[in-house]
Design a protein around this motif. Sequence first.
Motif, mmCIF file in Angstrom:
data_model
loop_
_atom_site.group_PDB
_atom_site.id
_atom_site.type_symbol
_atom_site.label_atom_id
_atom_site.label_comp_id
_atom_site.label_asym_id
_atom_site.label_seq_id
_atom_site.Cartn_x
_atom_site.Cartn_y
_atom_site.Cartn_z
ATOM 1 N N ASP A 193 -54.013 62.874 -14.726
ATOM 2 C CA ASP A 193 -53.507 63.695 -15.819
ATOM 3 C C ASP A 193 -53.854 63.142 -17.198
ATOM 4 N N THR A 194 -54.776 62.201 -17.273
ATOM 5 C CA THR A 194 -55.185 61.628 -18.556
ATOM 6 C C THR A 194 -56.643 61.969 -18.827
ATOM 7 N N PRO A 195 -57.040 61.958 -20.105
ATOM 8 C CA PRO A 195 -58.439 62.255 -20.419
ATOM 9 C C PRO A 195 -59.384 61.104 -20.042
ATOM 10 N N ASP A 196 -58.840 59.900 -19.818
ATOM 11 C CA ASP A 196 -59.689 58.766 -19.445
ATOM 12 C C ASP A 196 -60.287 58.989 -18.071
ATOM 13 N N SER A 197 -61.559 58.655 -17.938
ATOM 14 C CA SER A 197 -62.203 58.774 -16.637
ATOM 15 C C SER A 197 -62.247 57.439 -15.915
ATOM 16 N N ILE A 198 -61.803 56.388 -16.578
ATOM 17 C CA ILE A 198 -61.817 55.045 -16.002
ATOM 18 C C ILE A 198 -60.385 54.556 -15.932
ATOM 19 N N PRO A 199 -59.948 53.906 -14.917
ATOM 20 C CA PRO A 199 -60.687 53.558 -13.710
ATOM 21 C C PRO A 199 -60.726 54.710 -12.708
ATOM 22 N N TYR A 200 -61.623 54.569 -11.766
ATOM 23 C CA TYR A 200 -61.757 55.581 -10.733
ATOM 24 C C TYR A 200 -62.248 54.937 -9.446
ATOM 25 N N ALA A 201 -62.133 55.687 -8.373
ATOM 26 C CA ALA A 201 -62.687 55.295 -7.086
ATOM 27 C C ALA A 201 -63.862 56.213 -6.807
ATOM 28 N N ALA A 202 -64.982 55.630 -6.429
ATOM 29 C CA ALA A 202 -66.162 56.407 -6.049
ATOM 30 C C ALA A 202 -66.158 56.537 -4.525
ATOM 31 N N LEU A 203 -65.927 57.730 -4.051
ATOM 32 C CA LEU A 203 -65.861 57.986 -2.614
ATOM 33 C C LEU A 203 -67.111 58.731 -2.185
ATOM 34 N N SER A 204 -67.787 58.201 -1.190
ATOM 35 C CA SER A 204 -68.991 58.822 -0.652
ATOM 36 C C SER A 204 -68.850 58.937 0.862
ATOM 37 N N VAL A 205 -68.985 60.151 1.355
ATOM 38 C CA VAL A 205 -68.906 60.400 2.795
ATOM 39 C C VAL A 205 -70.134 61.207 3.197
ATOM 40 N N HIS A 206 -70.872 60.701 4.167
ATOM 41 C CA HIS A 206 -71.984 61.450 4.768
ATOM 42 C C HIS A 206 -71.639 61.587 6.241
ATOM 43 N N TYR A 207 -71.120 62.750 6.591
ATOM 44 C CA TYR A 207 -70.558 62.982 7.920
ATOM 45 C C TYR A 207 -71.480 63.875 8.742
ATOM 46 N N VAL A 208 -72.025 63.329 9.818
ATOM 47 C CA VAL A 208 -72.848 64.079 10.767
ATOM 48 C C VAL A 208 -71.946 64.400 11.959
ATOM 49 N N TYR A 209 -71.884 65.668 12.325
ATOM 50 C CA TYR A 209 -70.966 66.108 13.369
ATOM 51 C C TYR A 209 -71.638 67.136 14.281
ATOM 52 N N PRO A 210 -71.128 67.285 15.497
ATOM 53 C CA PRO A 210 -71.685 68.299 16.396
ATOM 54 C C PRO A 210 -71.328 69.699 15.906
ATOM 55 N N LYS A 211 -72.358 70.532 15.759
ATOM 56 C CA LYS A 211 -72.169 71.899 15.262
ATOM 57 C C LYS A 211 -72.082 72.910 16.403
ATOM 58 N N SER A 212 -72.861 72.676 17.439
ATOM 59 C CA SER A 212 -72.807 73.586 18.583
ATOM 60 C C SER A 212 -72.991 72.799 19.868
ATOM 61 N N PHE A 213 -72.308 73.298 20.888
ATOM 62 C CA PHE A 213 -72.352 72.672 22.195
ATOM 63 C C PHE A 213 -71.686 73.612 23.179
ATOM 64 N N ASP A 224 -65.224 72.633 24.695
ATOM 65 C CA ASP A 224 -65.969 71.369 24.761
ATOM 66 C C ASP A 224 -66.413 70.922 23.378
ATOM 67 N N LEU A 225 -66.868 71.874 22.567
ATOM 68 C CA LEU A 225 -67.277 71.554 21.196
ATOM 69 C C LEU A 225 -66.089 71.020 20.407
ATOM 70 N N LYS A 226 -64.937 71.649 20.558
ATOM 71 C CA LYS A 226 -63.746 71.201 19.824
ATOM 72 C C LYS A 226 -63.374 69.770 20.214
ATOM 73 N N ARG A 227 -63.388 69.457 21.502
ATOM 74 C CA ARG A 227 -63.069 68.091 21.949
ATOM 75 C C ARG A 227 -64.074 67.085 21.413
#
Length: 163
Positions: free
Chosen positions: A44-64, A69-72
């Motif tokens: 809720d403040t105009p300051d952008s610092i400090p912050y946490a840089a979160l990076s997620v590269h998630y590879v997941y099964p799309k079809s099966f 079975d896909l849900k499990r």
Amino acid sequence: MKHISYLIIVLGLLASCTGKKSANANQVEFDSIVVNEQIKLLPDTPDSIPYAALSVHYVYPKSFREKADLKRLQQLFHEAVLGSTDGTPQEAVNKCVANYSEIYRTENTADFLQDKKEFPEGDISYMYMHTDDTKNTIEYVNHSLLSFSVMTDVYKGGAHGVE
């Protein structure tokens, strides 16, 4: 840096014990979701610092095979990579980001505000700059075996903030 390798043998999901199936019946198709966010400690403040840089590269099964079975299979991936078995891949990633944001702010806000009072002239934001980089890689897939690895790199601020 933590390197966790998961080997999932899902004979019940990937191998068919009876009946004839086409060569592609057990084939898994994958997709990915990439998130790169800067999560402000004090949103809720105009300051952008400090912050946490979160990076997620998630590879997941799309079809099966079957939807059940896909849900499990997706639940196994969600739990191993994101720490949650909730819903669709996008919902699981969203929950991961929300949980990370809440934990980052809960664990650091009071300390940061106290430090700002004690050191009003000093720049202490570096002590609260965090990074979290999580990615998974499909290592091997055949008709009865699926292996993937998860790599997480975490830095929690300060001079020795690596976990």
